[in-house]
Scaffold this motif. Structure first.
Motif, PDB file in Angstrom:
ATOM      1  N   ILE A  16       0.868  -1.183   0.000  1.00 26.13           N
ATOM      2  CA  ILE A  16       0.000   0.000   0.000  1.00 26.13           C
ATOM      3  C   ILE A  16       0.898   1.224   0.000  1.00 26.13           C
ATOM      4  O   ILE A  16       1.790   1.345   0.844  1.00 26.13           O
ATOM      5  N   SER A  18       1.201   5.634  -0.466  1.00 27.05           N
ATOM      6  CA  SER A  18       0.476   6.900  -0.487  1.00 27.05           C
ATOM      7  C   SER A  18       1.354   8.009   0.047  1.00 27.05           C
ATOM      8  O   SER A  18       2.422   7.766   0.597  1.00 27.05           O
ATOM      9  N   LYS A  24      -3.650   5.713   4.401  1.00 27.93           N
ATOM     10  CA  LYS A  24      -3.146   4.375   4.086  1.00 27.93           C
ATOM     11  C   LYS A  24      -3.206   3.420   5.279  1.00 27.93           C
ATOM     12  O   LYS A  24      -3.656   2.286   5.168  1.00 27.93           O
ATOM     13  N   LEU A  27      -6.742   2.419   6.042  1.00 29.98           N
ATOM     14  CA  LEU A  27      -7.239   1.435   5.075  1.00 29.98           C
ATOM     15  C   LEU A  27      -6.681   0.046   5.395  1.00 29.98           C
ATOM     16  O   LEU A  27      -7.415  -0.950   5.376  1.00 29.98           O
ATOM     17  N   VAL A 110      -3.275   4.905  -2.415  1.00 29.33           N
ATOM     18  CA  VAL A 110      -4.330   5.634  -1.697  1.00 29.33           C
ATOM     19  C   VAL A 110      -4.150   7.130  -1.949  1.00 29.33           C
ATOM     20  O   VAL A 110      -3.062   7.676  -1.750  1.00 29.33           O
ATOM     21  N   ASP A 112      -5.822  11.043  -1.280  1.00 29.91           N
ATOM     22  CA  ASP A 112      -6.740  11.879  -0.503  1.00 29.91           C
ATOM     23  C   ASP A 112      -7.626  12.655  -1.485  1.00 29.91           C
ATOM     24  O   ASP A 112      -7.123  13.418  -2.309  1.00 29.91           O
ATOM     25  N   THR A 121       3.476  10.449  -3.799  1.00 33.73           N
ATOM     26  CA  THR A 121       2.791   9.429  -4.599  1.00 33.73           C
ATOM     27  C   THR A 121       3.474   9.296  -5.959  1.00 33.73           C
ATOM     28  O   THR A 121       3.629   8.196  -6.476  1.00 33.73           O
ATOM     29  N   THR A 137      -6.225   2.015  -7.523  1.00 34.29           N
ATOM     30  CA  THR A 137      -6.346   3.309  -6.861  1.00 34.29           C
ATOM     31  C   THR A 137      -7.580   3.376  -5.979  1.00 34.29           C
ATOM     32  O   THR A 137      -8.684   3.055  -6.421  1.00 34.29           O
ATOM     33  N   PHE A 138      -7.355   3.785  -4.726  1.00 36.72           N
ATOM     34  CA  PHE A 138      -8.474   4.005  -3.806  1.00 36.72           C
ATOM     35  C   PHE A 138      -8.487   5.486  -3.452  1.00 36.72           C
ATOM     36  O   PHE A 138      -7.557   5.985  -2.821  1.00 36.72           O
ATOM     37  N   ASN A 140      -9.679   8.187  -1.296  1.00 33.33           N
ATOM     38  CA  ASN A 140     -10.174   8.133   0.075  1.00 33.33           C
ATOM     39  C   ASN A 140     -10.790   9.470   0.528  1.00 33.33           C
ATOM     40  O   ASN A 140     -10.654  10.486  -0.143  1.00 33.33           O
ATOM     41  N   ALA A 257     -12.169   5.236   4.102  1.00 30.74           N
ATOM     42  CA  ALA A 257     -11.596   4.196   4.964  1.00 30.74           C
ATOM     43  C   ALA A 257     -12.007   4.389   6.418  1.00 30.74           C
ATOM     44  O   ALA A 257     -12.288   3.425   7.130  1.00 30.74           O
TER      45      ALA A 257
END
Length: 529
Positions: A16, A18, A24, A27, A110, A112, A121, A137-138, A140, A257
């Motif tokens: 993970i 970020s 992160k 999550l 992750v 923002d 990133t 990609t998440f 968040n 998250a």
């Protein structure tokens, strides 16, 4: 013994990544919550409740509320065995993240929702691209005010240079966050927050054409969603599994998250879209993970994870076959057979003894001081070596002085052990012994960690005197007489722990000048582990 192929097929190993504070660690915790590995999510900063995120274990991490070392966690979910590599978000620890990415088969990025793509990133992402690993990609923090989703997706494409395919789409953000629309099932999941770290999130799902949509998300939001879907269907890339697995297309998910919204959906899609462990390159070609023979490489060494034991753990990624506790393996760099003792799997600093493990798993073994980052271990007749992990060039240097000369032994032991972990690099003046030690780091925060750890783990107080050098080069051609090199006044001749000669410079133009003055001299920006 379990069926080898079945065990390997159910493994998923991912990192993970970020920017700091993108969520992160939160999550990661929520994944563990769904896997039943923890019962209640801890608060990340945790100062009020004294409950720190399970993946942050080092004292300095607890003090500052940031992750500075990579944690390794394993849990089971829905028939899969998942290994998560949680990486430091702060750019001063990017080298540790880089090594961790070498042990992962895919990465979760992750972002923002209110900040978009941030500097760190970009750096970490480029490492993933270089390795060609799939990136998911998440986006968040949608429960807070966020940037326009089209802007966020566009930014990923333009700044990071990877195409995207949103799997779901947010309906509003912040106080107006109503949920997400699943583009495949064409259903809306209404946003409800899970409180107090519980994993159950109450969701209401309705199909897009259902008469209750206006009532659930509001007429204006419904109209906006219809317009955005039309735009999305016309403009975004179609989902293509081959491109995802080649690292050319990133599936994008939106959620929160902290409130658990969208986390389980993401986890399920992620497991469907990723593969079991992939073959890895060696000097004898690719090694098949389903091979009967065990093989692994060391990607991280961590000393003093347990203050009571004062031990060193070598983390290795198993690349093929299966591991049995106490098995004998050939250590390529050491040139001899060794027995792997005290094997364990981690949940941050919590450990459990492990009897067996399979390709894709990460295990920690006791290190009596014989392992280095990048080492290969294997069983079987044919000797081979996995590709090495390059060393980042330090950009900041300082002279280290110990305050109490009576503690010389602890000082040398401490600084050498921390250097073997790869967080710092230590050098000496070219023609002297260990009296004068120079430390090189990728990010200045590493100096603080060094000072803190020498004091708390080895009882040694030090003073760091910054040096003006910013550029380092390894001397590739060993036949060159370093003493006879003609260098500029701002160049210093040093050597690393293995006695390899190096040059450090204050200005980049000095590198060019030294090369011009010394015919045949070959300099490299990378050291080799």
């Amino acid at each position: 013994m379990a069926d080898l192929n079945k065990e390997i097929e159910k493994r998923r190993t991912f990192a993970i990544i970020s920017h700091p504070d993108a969520g992160k660690t939160t999550l990661t915790e929520k994944f563990l919550l769904y896997g039943g590995a923890i019962n209640l999510a801890g608060s990340v900063k945790g100062r009020k409740t004294a409950k720190h995120a399970v993946s942050d274990w080092m004292e300095i991490e607890k003090e500052r509320g940031i992750s500075v070392t990579s944690s390794v966690m394993q849990f089971n979910y829905d028939g899969y065995c998942i290994n998560i590599l949680d990486t430091p978000g702060h750019q001063d620890f990017s080298e540790d993240t880089y090594r961790t990415l070498m042990a992962a088969d895919s990465a979760v990025m992750v972002i923002d929702g209110s900040k978009g793509v941030e500097a760190q990133t970009i750096k970490l992402f480029k490492v993933c691209v270089m390795r060609g690993i799939p990136i998911f990609t998440f986006i968040n923090k949608m429960d807070r005010e966020a940037n326009d989703p089209f802007t966020l997706v566009d930014e990923i494409e333009t700044v990071l240079g990877i195409r995207t395919c949103p799997i779901n789409w947010p309906i509003g953000s912040g106080k107006n966050f109503k949920g997400v629309y699943d583009r495949n099932t064409k259903t809306i999941s209404r946003f409800m927050a899970a409180n107090n770290g519980q994993k159950e999130v109450e969701t209401i799902e309705v199909a897009l054409g259902d008469g209750r949509v206006d009532e659930l998300i509001g007429q204006v939001n419904h109209q906006t969603l219809l317009e955005e879907i039309e735009l999305l269907d016309g403009a975004s890339d179609a989902f293509d599994m081959e491109r995802v697995r080649a690292g050319q297309l990133s599936p994008v998910f939106f959620g929160s998250a902290l409130t658990n919204f969208g986390v389980e959906t993401f986890l399920k899609h992620f497991l469907d879209m990723t593969t079991s462990p992939l073959p890895r390159k060696s000097d004898k070609g690719e090694i098949d993970p389903f091979s009967e023979d065990f093989s692994a490489f060391v990607f991280k060494i961590q000393a003093n994870m347990n203050k009571a034991h004062r031990d060193r753990i070598a983390f290795m990624r198993i690349c093929s076959g299966s591991f049995q506790a106490g098995m004998e393996v050939f250590h390529v760099q050491g040139g001899k057979k060794i027995r792997l003792t005290q094997p364990q799997q981690m949940m941050a600093q919590e450990r459990k003894h492990v009897e067996e493990a399979y390709a894709g798993d990460i295990i920690g073994v006791f290190d009596p001081g014989i392992f280095s980052i990048g080492d290969t271990l294997y069983t079987g007749k044919d000797k081979f070596c996995y590709e090495g992990i390059p060393t980042f060039a330090p950009e900041h240097f300082a002279k280290v002085r110990q305050m109490d000369t009576m503690k010389r032994k602890q000082f040398i032991k401490g600084i050498e052990q921390i250097a073997q972990e790869g967080a710092i690099q230590i050098f000496q003046e070219f023609n002297t012994g260990m009296e004068e030690i120079i430390v090189g780091v990728v990010g200045v925060l590493q100096f603080d960690v060094l000072k803190f750890r020498l004091e708390s783990e080895y009882g040694v107080e030090i003073r760091l005197d910054p040096l003006p050098y910013e550029h380092i080069r390894w001397i590739e051609n060993k036949e060159i007489d370093v003493n006879k090199l003609s260098v500029t006044s701002d160049t210093k001749k040093i050597k690393d722990l293995k006695g390899n000669p190096l040059l450090i410079f204050t200005h980049p133009w000095s590198v060019k000048t030294v090369l011009e003055r010394n015919e045949g001299l070959v300099l490299s920006e990378f050291g080799k582990n």
